[in-house]
Design a protein around this motif. Sequence first.
Motif, PDB file in Angstrom:
ATOM      1  N   ILE B  58      11.743   5.096  21.585  1.00 12.69           N
ATOM      2  CA  ILE B  58      10.647   6.147  21.846  1.00 12.69           C
ATOM      3  C   ILE B  58      10.868   7.496  21.769  1.00 12.69           C
ATOM      4  O   ILE B  58      10.430   8.228  21.251  1.00 12.69           O
ATOM      5  CB  ILE B  58       9.851   5.772  23.143  1.00 12.69           C
ATOM      6  CG1 ILE B  58       9.303   4.249  23.049  1.00 12.69           C
ATOM      7  CG2 ILE B  58       8.722   6.560  23.702  1.00 12.69           C
ATOM      8  CD1 ILE B  58       9.110   3.699  24.511  1.00 12.69           C
ATOM      9  N   THR B  59      11.962   7.826  22.516  1.00 12.99           N
ATOM     10  CA  THR B  59      12.613   9.109  22.862  1.00 12.99           C
ATOM     11  C   THR B  59      13.066   9.624  21.451  1.00 12.99           C
ATOM     12  O   THR B  59      13.042  10.509  21.001  1.00 12.99           O
ATOM     13  CB  THR B  59      13.248   9.327  23.701  1.00 12.99           C
ATOM     14  OG1 THR B  59      14.481   8.524  23.680  1.00 12.99           O
ATOM     15  CG2 THR B  59      12.820   9.273  25.187  1.00 12.99           C
ATOM     16  N   ASN B  74       7.612  26.026  24.091  1.00 15.27           N
ATOM     17  CA  ASN B  74       8.290  25.404  25.336  1.00 15.27           C
ATOM     18  C   ASN B  74       8.814  24.084  24.991  1.00 15.27           C
ATOM     19  O   ASN B  74       8.243  23.446  24.112  1.00 15.27           O
ATOM     20  CB  ASN B  74       7.902  25.815  26.964  1.00 15.27           C
ATOM     21  CG  ASN B  74       6.518  24.950  26.923  1.00 15.27           C
ATOM     22  OD1 ASN B  74       6.401  23.816  26.373  1.00 15.27           O
ATOM     23  ND2 ASN B  74       5.544  25.590  27.596  1.00 15.27           N
ATOM     24  N   ARG B  75       9.765  23.608  25.634  1.00 11.89           N
ATOM     25  CA  ARG B  75      10.369  22.342  25.412  1.00 11.89           C
ATOM     26  C   ARG B  75       9.457  21.034  25.568  1.00 11.89           C
ATOM     27  O   ARG B  75       9.357  20.280  24.500  1.00 11.89           O
ATOM     28  CB  ARG B  75      11.637  21.952  26.421  1.00 11.89           C
ATOM     29  CG  ARG B  75      12.397  20.899  26.006  1.00 11.89           C
ATOM     30  CD  ARG B  75      13.667  21.070  26.588  1.00 11.89           C
ATOM     31  NE  ARG B  75      14.567  19.785  26.292  1.00 11.89           N
ATOM     32  CZ  ARG B  75      14.509  18.793  27.088  1.00 11.89           C
ATOM     33  NH1 ARG B  75      13.869  18.718  28.393  1.00 11.89           N
ATOM     34  NH2 ARG B  75      15.252  17.598  26.669  1.00 11.89           N
ATOM     35  N   ALA B  76       8.314  21.362  26.601  1.00 11.30           N
ATOM     36  CA  ALA B  76       7.589  20.036  26.780  1.00 11.30           C
ATOM     37  C   ALA B  76       6.526  20.162  25.605  1.00 11.30           C
ATOM     38  O   ALA B  76       6.036  19.005  25.031  1.00 11.30           O
ATOM     39  CB  ALA B  76       6.545  20.479  28.066  1.00 11.30           C
ATOM     40  N   LEU B  79       8.451  18.881  22.502  1.00  9.48           N
ATOM     41  CA  LEU B  79       8.567  17.462  22.481  1.00  9.48           C
ATOM     42  C   LEU B  79       7.192  16.725  22.064  1.00  9.48           C
ATOM     43  O   LEU B  79       7.080  15.679  21.353  1.00  9.48           O
ATOM     44  CB  LEU B  79       8.960  17.073  23.975  1.00  9.48           C
ATOM     45  CG  LEU B  79      10.525  17.092  23.829  1.00  9.48           C
ATOM     46  CD1 LEU B  79      10.788  16.666  25.596  1.00  9.48           C
ATOM     47  CD2 LEU B  79      11.070  15.860  23.024  1.00  9.48           C
ATOM     48  N   ALA B  80       6.281  17.183  22.562  1.00  6.01           N
ATOM     49  CA  ALA B  80       4.903  16.587  22.549  1.00  6.01           C
ATOM     50  C   ALA B  80       4.454  16.580  20.964  1.00  6.01           C
ATOM     51  O   ALA B  80       3.931  15.838  20.479  1.00  6.01           O
ATOM     52  CB  ALA B  80       3.790  17.170  23.303  1.00  6.01           C
ATOM     53  N   SER B  83       6.416  14.652  18.592  1.00  2.00           N
ATOM     54  CA  SER B  83       6.215  13.122  18.869  1.00  2.00           C
ATOM     55  C   SER B  83       4.709  12.707  18.099  1.00  2.00           C
ATOM     56  O   SER B  83       4.682  11.631  17.413  1.00  2.00           O
ATOM     57  CB  SER B  83       5.676  12.997  20.447  1.00  2.00           C
ATOM     58  OG  SER B  83       6.806  13.164  21.304  1.00  2.00           O
ATOM     59  N   ILE B  84       4.107  13.997  18.035  1.00  8.26           N
ATOM     60  CA  ILE B  84       3.044  13.523  17.291  1.00  8.26           C
ATOM     61  C   ILE B  84       3.212  13.399  15.804  1.00  8.26           C
ATOM     62  O   ILE B  84       2.817  12.565  15.071  1.00  8.26           O
ATOM     63  CB  ILE B  84       1.741  14.794  17.161  1.00  8.26           C
ATOM     64  CG1 ILE B  84       1.309  14.928  18.783  1.00  8.26           C
ATOM     65  CG2 ILE B  84       0.878  14.689  16.521  1.00  8.26           C
ATOM     66  CD1 ILE B  84       0.690  15.949  19.006  1.00  8.26           C
ATOM     67  N   LEU B  87       5.914  10.444  15.536  1.00  8.60           N
ATOM     68  CA  LEU B  87       5.435   8.973  15.502  1.00  8.60           C
ATOM     69  C   LEU B  87       4.527   8.752  14.888  1.00  8.60           C
ATOM     70  O   LEU B  87       4.190   7.538  14.585  1.00  8.60           O
ATOM     71  CB  LEU B  87       4.986   9.115  17.145  1.00  8.60           C
ATOM     72  CG  LEU B  87       5.880   9.190  18.463  1.00  8.60           C
ATOM     73  CD1 LEU B  87       5.187   9.349  19.646  1.00  8.60           C
ATOM     74  CD2 LEU B  87       6.764   7.977  18.421  1.00  8.60           C
TER      75      LEU B  87
END
Lengths: 179, 238
Positions: B58-59, B74-76, B79-80, B83-84, B87
Amino acid sequence: MAEVDPEELVGTYYAPLYRFGLSLSRNEADAGDLVQQTFYTWATKGHQLRDTSKVKTWLFTTLYRDFLAKKRHADRFVDTDESEFVEPVHVAPSAVDALDASIVQKALHALDDRYRAPVTLFYMQQHSYREIAEILNVPIGTVMSRISRGKAELRNQLSDVAAAEGRKIVPMEGGQAHG
Amino acid sequence: MHRAGEASQDDARLGEALRKADADPELARWWNEEKELDRIIASKLASTQVPAGLKARITSAAEARPSVVRPTWNRAILLAAASIVALAVLFSSWRGPFAPALSVADYRDEMVGFIKVAPNLELESSDLDRLQKFLAKAEAPANFTVPKRLQQYEPVGCRVLRFRGQDVSLVCFKLGGDRLAHLFVTKATAIRGDGSASAPVFAAEEDWMTATWTEGDQTYLLTVKGDRENLEKFLGTS
């Protein structure tokens, strides 16, 4: 809307989601796919969730809906409880405690679809009845009824397994043989 | 039924029941045994092992394409956003409110993205007939023709994917060593554009070369690692 850390989200929920997915699909590969799919959906649509306190319910609901979507028309869940109530037999907690976890899981997997999902969520001890009702999209009364029936069926199965396991016990020297 | 800490419309009745249980030793014993049994079952189920690689899958998906996000985020958010995008190409089995027919580029992108994460196969077998029967039972495309030169290679297994609501059959073939060829088959109506060409259309996706073509009412996508020349060996076009 409070920010949700994606890494924390995965770390917190991937294991319980996997266990729920495994219970639904009864297949490890499918369970893994369901979890991945759930986090994918979160990545693409999670921003639409305004109340981040609902993240847990949202994830479980998403996984459950995806599972249902993958099920073929022929074996879709039905919304009516047609089976008769099964009177639960008495099972001593110690007898269940002596069983291997995989046996308990197998007994859970043997439950009818309509009971397996709510019973699994019940035993996860992370969801209120209201949340389970929301996840499964059924009235709360139906959830309670299905959990009650599912637990009864599960206990009956565990009772059978525990009895069978008991018969397998080799008595200690001077002890009494079982069954 | 009672769950600790949960308010319910039956609270009054529950309270009365609990008071009765307190006053009746036999009822109290039964009630405590019920709770103990639930606790044990919950504990057994909680010990179910989760596959060691699942979290990493997943990660790692989130890190697959970090270059698509802006470095100032920023990092969050990074990452999001990663992911979009990642994924989207890595997970195939999703359905969304999208148009039923998408471009062959979308299709190619998602399918290649999927095999990058070494997907689980639903059936492992070197028997193509068995694989096709499995796919037919799953109501996925099963009546397809494997390119002639690819037929010389042994299948490894198959699984069913979904592309925007359409079933896609994936059959993997062992090419030697740890090299694999991946053959995807779906309904031609799922794809628009140059996916409908009867002659293979080649396109590179990072390390992968792909060929897409349509035969009858089905669209085929074959991928191998390497260049076009390498892929053409299996199509019988060189």
